[in-house]
Design a protein around this motif. Structure first.
Motif, mmCIF file in Angstrom:
data_model
loop_
_atom_site.group_PDB
_atom_site.id
_atom_site.type_symbol
_atom_site.label_atom_id
_atom_site.label_comp_id
_atom_site.label_asym_id
_atom_site.label_seq_id
_atom_site.Cartn_x
_atom_site.Cartn_y
_atom_site.Cartn_z
ATOM 1 N N GLU A 1 0.818 -1.214 0.000
ATOM 2 C CA GLU A 1 0.000 0.000 0.000
ATOM 3 C C GLU A 1 0.853 1.265 0.000
ATOM 4 O O GLU A 1 2.037 1.250 0.371
ATOM 5 N N ILE B 1 0.840 5.262 1.264
ATOM 6 C CA ILE B 1 0.231 6.192 2.219
ATOM 7 C C ILE B 1 0.860 7.568 2.011
ATOM 8 O O ILE B 1 2.080 7.690 2.042
ATOM 9 N N ASP C 1 -3.629 4.788 -1.143
ATOM 10 C CA ASP C 1 -4.640 4.098 -0.346
ATOM 11 C C ASP C 1 -5.210 4.933 0.787
ATOM 12 O O ASP C 1 -6.375 4.862 1.087
ATOM 13 N N ARG C 2 -4.372 5.654 1.446
ATOM 14 C CA ARG C 2 -4.854 6.505 2.528
ATOM 15 C C ARG C 2 -3.862 7.635 2.759
ATOM 16 O O ARG C 2 -2.761 7.636 2.205
ATOM 17 N N ALA C 3 -4.273 8.560 3.604
ATOM 18 C CA ALA C 3 -3.448 9.750 3.752
ATOM 19 C C ALA C 3 -3.478 10.239 5.192
ATOM 20 O O ALA C 3 -4.453 10.029 5.913
ATOM 21 N N VAL C 4 -2.384 10.863 5.586
ATOM 22 C CA VAL C 4 -2.285 11.455 6.913
ATOM 23 C C VAL C 4 -2.019 12.946 6.752
ATOM 24 O O VAL C 4 -1.075 13.345 6.066
ATOM 25 N N PRO D 1 -10.587 8.598 3.456
ATOM 26 C CA PRO D 1 -9.495 7.880 4.126
ATOM 27 C C PRO D 1 -8.331 8.809 4.502
ATOM 28 O O PRO D 1 -7.177 8.551 4.180
ATOM 29 N N ILE D 2 -8.662 9.908 5.152
ATOM 30 C CA ILE D 2 -7.637 10.865 5.578
ATOM 31 C C ILE D 2 -7.731 11.008 7.098
ATOM 32 O O ILE D 2 -8.793 11.345 7.612
ATOM 33 N N VAL D 3 -6.639 10.724 7.805
ATOM 34 C CA VAL D 3 -6.658 11.003 9.245
ATOM 35 C C VAL D 3 -5.884 12.289 9.502
ATOM 36 O O VAL D 3 -4.950 12.619 8.766
#
Ligand SMILES: Cc1cc2nc3c(=O)[nH]c(=O)nc-3n(C[C@H](O)[C@H](O)[C@H](O)COP(=O)(O)OP(=O)(O)OC[C@H]3O[C@@H](n4cnc5c(N)ncnc54)[C@H](O)[C@@H]3O)c2cc1C
Lengths: 439, 278
Positions: free
Chosen positions: B56, B58, B80-83, B205-207
């Protein structure tokens, strides 16, 4: 941290293609009614592909967003309407009308569209930008969704709000390719000018604006016209020329580059003083529709599909006013109402059930306006009209005001003005009257 | 399976930024931010690794909340996702404090999500061009790093990378995990895809991590953790445009006119003669 591979729904009640005023309005109204809506646009940010003149009529917009006049990013309320007839030799006639109430305003269309889209999102619309829709999906003669690259998404109904460049409808064979006869080319510059300078130069207050249309020599005789609109801290100036005539003029060598027309306007000694210390901060061009009714597709609904806004030819261009944004919004609202009706029926979005949209459009003020102004369309495309309508009054006033010794009577001035067009006053009066009736 | 973290920076579009010659400062007001363009190459690079080896990708960025727009873009590309690392406490950071926060965020991803194998960055940023971040982040992490990478191959717990210099390509073998800075002209970023973007909008999908989550020593972050001092900024003045319009008959006429104008001006005539060698 969130899970990465969840599945999510890819079926919607409605997919709206194009987040211009028409698409944003239909997505907003549908979401508000509780439908699951996907709104797709190819621009980097909602509205960022928009280019228009500058003035929007409030009435139809307020039917969708009653608080728009208080909440939306409005720049100035049109207070002064000006119209100028321009001659070759620096002779210009300008009339000004000082309006009694607020019926239209200037706004940056990208800003306003972003606001409209954010309202739709607040109601639950899923808005996806930076994505080009390549095709409307069909199955058994019914539109069932959209395709973008390798991805397909389905819906009960699709609202086509793709604007004047109807590539998707063309691909489906529902409309033919663009015809220069029906189109016009708009070219525009945005000039940065300080707020108080605009107020002083145009004699308006902070929240008051000017809508100014220009006719005659400003387009070098090509049917069309110019415009000037004032915003908070900018002035938008531009030219709209009838495409078929523009092509002819270019082929005949009468114009080199279309942008020269806007440059001539910016540098014109009569106007240049209004924006003396300005910077050009933006320029661009966009197609627009000259003749809405003939641009209109044969039908506005097909099984699973409704067509709104510019794509539906719902824009009024009379030469002295352009009503595109308010028509687009209003048609988006009507389409949303029709979708609600259709989806409440057992058979869903069949052509018969969606037909109410077409009926609503035909009964609306929009269709009426388009029909009423139809005759003027012919005039607007006629180069003879364009040159005459400007030359005769200019000649008349020059006879009347540019005096060496004798002041002619008004009638003498008029006679002379007519004679300069190889015409007797009477026959010319008839001809002009015939023309004016069409306006 | 490879877990790649890709760092992106949310920068003012420097092409739209103007300089105030009176105060010597950048006028950023009203200028829209964009993803630092070389970072898009890094995202593309990360996605290619993911496609080749599985796993994945990130994205991480330390930025104000408006950077969600940029994260949505890279999610739309297939990340896939993000911070989003966002906190007033991080504001005013130089590259040292920034790299410290990024390194700690990468450690936290390793703890919370799973071991990170590669951290990928763009070559440099358009708003400062220091190119510090990859090396500094690697140093905090005590990972090896290489710049100007155009390609890599992973074998077990090692990676062989190709890096370009002006006149040659070199190969290095590094231990994983490691940090890579992608040669910015080597790949073109892909377009956003409908399904990816739709997923970004629906699943979000972002924290967001503030210092509540990262728990870093306030003396090491933000302005306080930034020893860099900008002692002086100089600039070249904008040349005022002459705003002369000439309507040429044809291209030859245009060229002739242009040359005559260049020769008329003392400065440009010197340059012109030097260029054409006459
Ligand atoms: C020079 C000029 C001056 C004008 N002046 C005025 C004025 O003063 N007042 C006024 O009311 N009107 C004016 N208009 C008209 C007005 O701009 C339009 O009528 C109005 O914008 C139409 O709205 P719409 O939503 O139908 O289409 P658009 O505003 O054109 O929106 C269509 C949207 O669809 C998107 N799109 C298209 N195809 C795809 C695809 N395949 N995939 C994804 N997205 C897609 C586009 O990016 C765009 O955002 C002017 C127009 C021009 C060109």
């Amino acid at each position: 941290m969130i899970k990465s591979n969840t599945t999510f729904p890819t079926k919607f009640d409605a997919i709206v293609v194009g987040a211009g005023p028409a698409g944003a309005a239909s997505a907003y109204v549908l979401s508000k009614k509780g439908f699951k809506v996907l709104l797709v646009d190819r621009s980097r940010e909602a509205g960022s592909k928009e280019l228009y003149g500058g003035r929007i009529y409030l009435g139809p917009l307020k039917e969708v967003w009653p608080d728009l006049d208080k909440k939306a990013p409005i720049h100035r309320w049109i207070k002064k309407e000006r119209a100028s007839i321009m001659g070759k030799d620096g002779r210009i006639i300008t009339i000004e009308y000082n309006a009694g109430r607020r019926t239209s305003f200037t706004a940056y269309l990208p800003e306003l569209v972003r606001w409209m889209v954010s309202k739709a999102e607040e109601e639950g619309t899923i808005f996806v930008d930076e994505v080009v829709v390549d095709e409307l999906l069909t199955s058994d003669g019914k539109v069932v969704g959209i395709r973008s690259g390798p991805d397909e998404i389905r819906s009960d109904v699709v609202i086509d709000a793709e604007g004047v460049n109807r590539l998707l409808l063309e691909k489906l064979g529902l409309v033919s390719g663009p015809r220069p006869e029906e189109l016009a080319l708009g070219i525009k510059e945005v000039l940065k000018v300080r707020k108080n300078e605009i107020n002083a130069q145009f004699n308006v207050d902070d929240d008051e604006g000017v809508a100014w249309i220009l006719m005659g020599d400003i387009t070098l005789g090509i049917p069309g016209g110019g415009f000037i609109y004032t915003f908070n801290e900018t002035i938008s100036i531009g030219i709209v020329i009838h495409m078929a005539n523009a092509i002819r003029a270019a082929e005949a060598g009468a114009i080199n580059h279309s942008f020269e027309l806007v440059e001539n306007l910016r540098l014109h000694p009569y106007f240049n003083k209004l924006w003396k210390s300005s910077d050009v901060i933006e320029y661009g061009a966009h197609l627009t529709i000259e003749d809405g009714l003939s641009f209109m597709p044969k039908r506005l609904v097909y099984p699973g599909l409704l067509i709104v806004g510019d794509a539906a030819g719902l824009i009024l261009n009379t030469g002295y006013t352009v009503r595109g944004v308010d028509f687009a919004v209003y048609s988006g609202k009507l389409a949303a109402e029709a979708v609600e009706k259709a989806l409440s029926e057992k058979e869903g979005a069949t052509e018969e059930n969606l037909k109410v949209y077409e009926d609503m459009v035909r009964k609306s003020f929009m269709y009426n306006e388009l029909k009423r102004h139809r005759a003027s369309k012919e005039l607007m495309k006629d180069p003879e009209f364009f040159t005459k309508i400007s030359r005769i009054p200019l000649k008349f006033f020059s006879e009347l005001y540019e005096i060496d010794k004798e002041v002619p009577t008004a009638y003498e001035a008029f006679k002379n003005a007519c004679r300069s067009e190889d015409s007797g006053p009477l026959s010319l009066m008839f001809k002009l009257w015939g023309m004016v009736k069409k306006l | 399976m490879v877990r790649v973290v890709v760092g992106i920076k949310w920068v003012p579009n420097t092409q739209a930024v103007r300089f105030d010659p009176k105060t010597g400062t950048l006028m950023r007001e009203g200028v829209p931010s964009i993803i630092n363009p070389p970072d898009l190459s890094a995202v593309e690079f990360a996605l290619k690794i993911k496609e080749r080896y599985g796993g994945e990708a990130i994205a991480i960025t330390m930025a104000p909340p408006s950077a969600v727009k940029g994260l949505e873009h890279v999610l739309g590309m297939g990340v896939d996702r993000a911070v989003l690392i966002s906190d007033r406490a991080f504001a005013g950071a130089d590259t040292l404090a920034t790299s410290y926060v990024l390194a700690e965020a990468i450690k936290k991803i390793s703890r919370d999500v799973g071991k990170v194998d590669l951290a990928v960055f763009g070559q440099e940023t358009i708003d400062s061009s220091t190119a510090h971040i990859p090396a500094q982040t690697a140093s905090w992490l005590r990972w090896p790093y290489v710049y100007y990478v155009t390609d890599l191959e992973i074998k077990d717990d090692k990676v062989v990378v190709s890096r370009v210099l002006e006149d040659r390509v070199e190969k290095y073998e590094l231990e994983l995990p490691s940090v890579i800075s992608v040669f910015m002209e080597s790949i073109e970023a892909r377009d956003v895809r409908l399904l990816h973007k739709l997923r970004a909008k629906i699943e979000k999908p972002i924290v967001v991590w503030s210092n509540k989550e990262l728990k870093l020593d306030p003396r090491c972050i933000g302005l306080k953790g930034s020893p860099t001092m900008v002692s002086k900024i100089t600039w070249t003045l904008e040349v005022p445009r002459k705003k002369i319009v000439y309507k040429p008959k044809d291209p030859e006429d245009a060229a002739r006119w242009l040359i005559s104008m260049l020769l008329k001006d003392e400065k440009t005539s010197k340059i012109f003669k030097w260029v054409v060698g006459g």
